[in-house]
Design a protein around this motif. Structure first.
Motif, PDB file in Angstrom:
ATOM      1  N   SER A 173       0.827  -1.206   0.000  1.00  0.00           N
ATOM      2  CA  SER A 173       0.000   0.000   0.000  1.00  0.00           C
ATOM      3  C   SER A 173       0.866   1.262   0.000  1.00  0.00           C
ATOM      4  N   ASN A 174       0.251   2.386  -0.329  1.00  0.00           N
ATOM      5  CA  ASN A 174       0.986   3.649  -0.365  1.00  0.00           C
ATOM      6  C   ASN A 174       1.562   4.002   1.004  1.00  0.00           C
ATOM      7  N   ASN A 175       0.781   3.771   2.057  1.00  0.00           N
ATOM      8  CA  ASN A 175       1.286   4.065   3.410  1.00  0.00           C
ATOM      9  C   ASN A 175       2.472   3.176   3.758  1.00  0.00           C
ATOM     10  N   GLU A 176       2.419   1.927   3.320  1.00  0.00           N
ATOM     11  CA  GLU A 176       3.526   1.008   3.586  1.00  0.00           C
ATOM     12  C   GLU A 176       4.760   1.388   2.779  1.00  0.00           C
ATOM     13  N   ILE A 177       4.568   1.826   1.544  1.00  0.00           N
ATOM     14  CA  ILE A 177       5.690   2.288   0.719  1.00  0.00           C
ATOM     15  C   ILE A 177       6.367   3.494   1.372  1.00  0.00           C
ATOM     16  N   ASN A 178       5.533   4.412   1.880  1.00  0.00           N
ATOM     17  CA  ASN A 178       6.095   5.589   2.553  1.00  0.00           C
ATOM     18  C   ASN A 178       6.930   5.179   3.753  1.00  0.00           C
ATOM     19  N   PHE A 179       6.436   4.235   4.526  1.00  0.00           N
ATOM     20  CA  PHE A 179       7.193   3.768   5.699  1.00  0.00           C
ATOM     21  C   PHE A 179       8.509   3.126   5.282  1.00  0.00           C
ATOM     22  N   LEU A 180       8.472   2.291   4.263  1.00  0.00           N
ATOM     23  CA  LEU A 180       9.677   1.576   3.853  1.00  0.00           C
ATOM     24  C   LEU A 180      10.733   2.509   3.271  1.00  0.00           C
ATOM     25  N   ASN A 181      10.306   3.673   2.802  1.00  0.00           N
ATOM     26  CA  ASN A 181      11.240   4.610   2.180  1.00  0.00           C
ATOM     27  C   ASN A 181      11.637   5.783   3.074  1.00  0.00           C
ATOM     28  N   GLN A 182      10.917   6.001   4.152  1.00  0.00           N
ATOM     29  CA  GLN A 182      11.225   7.129   5.034  1.00  0.00           C
ATOM     30  C   GLN A 182      12.535   6.896   5.777  1.00  0.00           C
ATOM     31  N   SER A 183      13.312   7.956   5.903  1.00  0.00           N
ATOM     32  CA  SER A 183      14.581   7.816   6.621  1.00  0.00           C
ATOM     33  C   SER A 183      14.351   7.645   8.121  1.00  0.00           C
ATOM     34  N   LYS A 184      13.387   8.402   8.671  1.00  0.00           N
ATOM     35  CA  LYS A 184      13.103   8.321  10.096  1.00  0.00           C
ATOM     36  C   LYS A 184      11.591   8.337  10.327  1.00  0.00           C
ATOM     37  N   PRO A 185      10.962   7.185  10.264  1.00  0.00           N
ATOM     38  CA  PRO A 185       9.510   7.123  10.532  1.00  0.00           C
ATOM     39  C   PRO A 185       9.218   7.597  11.955  1.00  0.00           C
ATOM     40  N   ASN A 186       8.103   8.320  12.121  1.00  0.00           N
ATOM     41  CA  ASN A 186       7.792   8.798  13.471  1.00  0.00           C
ATOM     42  C   ASN A 186       7.273   7.660  14.353  1.00  0.00           C
ATOM     43  N   GLU A 187       7.271   7.914  15.646  1.00  0.00           N
ATOM     44  CA  GLU A 187       6.958   6.865  16.618  1.00  0.00           C
ATOM     45  C   GLU A 187       5.529   6.364  16.496  1.00  0.00           C
ATOM     46  N   ASP A 188       4.594   7.254  16.149  1.00  0.00           N
ATOM     47  CA  ASP A 188       3.202   6.818  15.999  1.00  0.00           C
ATOM     48  C   ASP A 188       3.057   5.819  14.864  1.00  0.00           C
ATOM     49  N   VAL A 189       3.760   6.063  13.765  1.00  0.00           N
ATOM     50  CA  VAL A 189       3.726   5.142  12.631  1.00  0.00           C
ATOM     51  C   VAL A 189       4.309   3.800  13.034  1.00  0.00           C
ATOM     52  N   LEU A 190       5.437   3.829  13.738  1.00  0.00           N
ATOM     53  CA  LEU A 190       6.088   2.585  14.161  1.00  0.00           C
ATOM     54  C   LEU A 190       5.194   1.788  15.112  1.00  0.00           C
ATOM     55  N   LEU A 191       4.534   2.485  16.020  1.00  0.00           N
ATOM     56  CA  LEU A 191       3.655   1.799  16.966  1.00  0.00           C
ATOM     57  C   LEU A 191       2.490   1.152  16.240  1.00  0.00           C
ATOM     58  N   ASP A 192       1.893   1.895  15.324  1.00  0.00           N
ATOM     59  CA  ASP A 192       0.752   1.356  14.574  1.00  0.00           C
ATOM     60  C   ASP A 192       1.159   0.136  13.755  1.00  0.00           C
ATOM     61  N   LEU A 193       2.273   0.234  13.047  1.00  0.00           N
ATOM     62  CA  LEU A 193       2.691  -0.863  12.176  1.00  0.00           C
ATOM     63  C   LEU A 193       3.204  -2.069  12.961  1.00  0.00           C
ATOM     64  N   SER A 194       3.648  -1.847  14.185  1.00  0.00           N
ATOM     65  CA  SER A 194       4.126  -2.980  14.989  1.00  0.00           C
ATOM     66  C   SER A 194       3.007  -3.965  15.287  1.00  0.00           C
ATOM     67  N   TRP A 195       1.760  -3.498  15.268  1.00  0.00           N
ATOM     68  CA  TRP A 195       0.621  -4.362  15.548  1.00  0.00           C
ATOM     69  C   TRP A 195       0.186  -5.168  14.331  1.00  0.00           C
TER      70      TRP A 195
END
Length: 296
Positions: free
Chosen positions: A156-178
Motif C-alpha cells: 500500500s501507499n502508506n507502507e511504501i512511505n514507511f519503507l522509504n522514510q529515513s526516520k519514521p515517526n513513533e506513531d507510525v512505528l507503533l501502529d505498524l508494529s501491531w
C-alpha cells in the motif's frame, strides 16, 4: 401458562439490571413493575431493548412459552443458529447485552471476499512490515525482496512511505508494529492453523513460532506458498468479523456512556481483527488496504 420475557425483535432477555431510566431520572428494571416508574408513576407503553436498541410495545415482551411457534424455514433456522453462537461468544467475553436484531446481517452469501492469493500476498507483506519496524536498517533488503517476488504492486501507499522514510515517526512505528496480529489472523483465514489465539491478549512467542513455521521466510521464494491457498469455511471468517465489529461498537458506546469496560478483550487486537477482516470481505466495497476502516 409459563411466561417468557424477551425482546420481540432480537430475543434478548432481561438480566435483572436497571437498564431503563424514566424522564424523572429514576432507573430501574422495568419488568418488575410492568413498565410503571416506581418514583413518579409514569406508565410506559413502549420498552427499548438494551440488546438491539429497538423499541417495542411493552406488552409484546411477554410470551406464553406453551404455545408452539410456527416452524422456521431451513434458511431462517441456520441464521438463528449463527445468531445464537455469535451472541454466546459475546456473552462469554463480557459483552452481555448486545444482540443481533436483523437476521440477514448474519448472511454472508452476498458478500464479496478477496481472493485467497491476494490474502496470501497481504499476509506476507504485513509480516515483512512488522519485521521492518524492529529492523529499520533492513528495509532496503525488504523492498528488493518484495519487488523480486512481484509483491511490490500490492504494497500500500502508506507502507511504501514507511519503507522509504529515513526516520519514521513513533506513531507510525507503533501502529505498524501491531500488523503482526493482522498477518497471523490472515494465516487463520487461509486455514494454515486451526485456532486463533485468545482475543484477550496479543500473540505469544509460541504463537509467533507456529505461525512462522507455516509461511515463507523473509527473503525466500513465495510462489509455491501462494499457489494453492484456500480459505477456511466462510461462515467462520464472517462470524469472527462480526464478533470484532460488535466489540468495536461496544467500546465506542463506552466512550459515550462513561461505563467501565466489563470485558478482558485486548482492544488493539480486536481492532486489528476488525479492520483486517473488513478488508477480507471488502466491507462497503472497499478494496484498498489503506482505505479499510472499522465502520460498523
Amino acid at each position: 401458562m409459563t411466561t417468557v420475557i424477551e425482546c420481540p425483535t432480537c430475543n434478548w432477555q432481561p438480566d435483572g439490571e436497571p437498564h431503563w431510566t424514566c424522564t424523572c431520572g429514576y432507573s430501574w428494571n422495568t419488568f418488575e413493575t410492568r413498565a410503571k416508574c416506581p418514583k413518579c408513576n409514569t406508565q410506559w407503553e413502549t420498552t427499548s431493548c438494551p440488546g438491539c436498541g429497538k423499541s417495542s410495545p411493552h406488552n409484546d415482551w411477554y410470551f406464553d412459552s406453551s404455545i408452539p411457534k410456527e416452524p422456521d424455514t431451513p434458511e431462517i433456522a441456520e441464521l438463528k443458529k449463527r445468531k445464537k453462537k455469535l451472541e454466546e461468544r459475546l456473552i462469554s467475553l463480557g459483552i452481555k447485552n448486545y444482540r443481533v436484531s436483523h437476521l440477514p446481517y448474519l448472511d454472508y452469501s452476498k458478500e464479496e471476499f478477496q481472493r485467497p492469493y491476494d490474502v496470501g500476498c497481504r499476509l506476507i507483506i504485513l509480516n515483512a512490515i512488522s519485521y521492518s519496524v524492529h529492523n529499520l536498517d533492513d528495509r532496503p533488503k525488504i523492498i528488493e525482496w518484495l519487488k523480486k517476488e512481484k509483491l511490490w504492486e500490492q504494497v500500500s501507499n502508506n507502507e511504501i512511505n514507511f519503507l522509504n522514510q529515513s526516520k519514521p515517526n513513533e506513531d507510525v512505528l507503533l501502529d505498524l508494529s501491531w500488523k503482526i496480529e493482522s498477518s497471523i489472523l490472515l494465516g487463520w483465514v487461509l486455514n494454515l492453523f486451526d485456532n486463533l489465539h485468545d482475543i484477550t491478549q496479543e500473540c505469544s512467542d509460541e504463537v509467533m513460532d507456529a505461525f512462522e513455521s507455516k509461511i515463507p521466510e523473509l527473503g525466500a521464494e513465495t510462489k509455491d506458498f501462494l499457489r494453492d491457498l484456500k480459505f477456511r469455511p466462510l461462515d467462520q471468517i464472517y462470524e469472527e468479523n462480526l464478533l470484532n465489529e460488535l466489540a468495536t461498537t461496544y467500546f465506542r458506546d463506552l466512550m459515550f456512556s462513561g461505563k467501565s469496560d466489563e470485558t478482558q478483550i485486548d482492544r488493539v487486537v480486536s481492532f486489528e481483527r476488525h479492520q483486517t477482516l473488513n478488508w477480507v470481505r471488502k466491507f462497503q466495497g472497499i478494496n484498498e488496504w489503506d482505505d479499510t476502516d472499522t465502520s460498523t
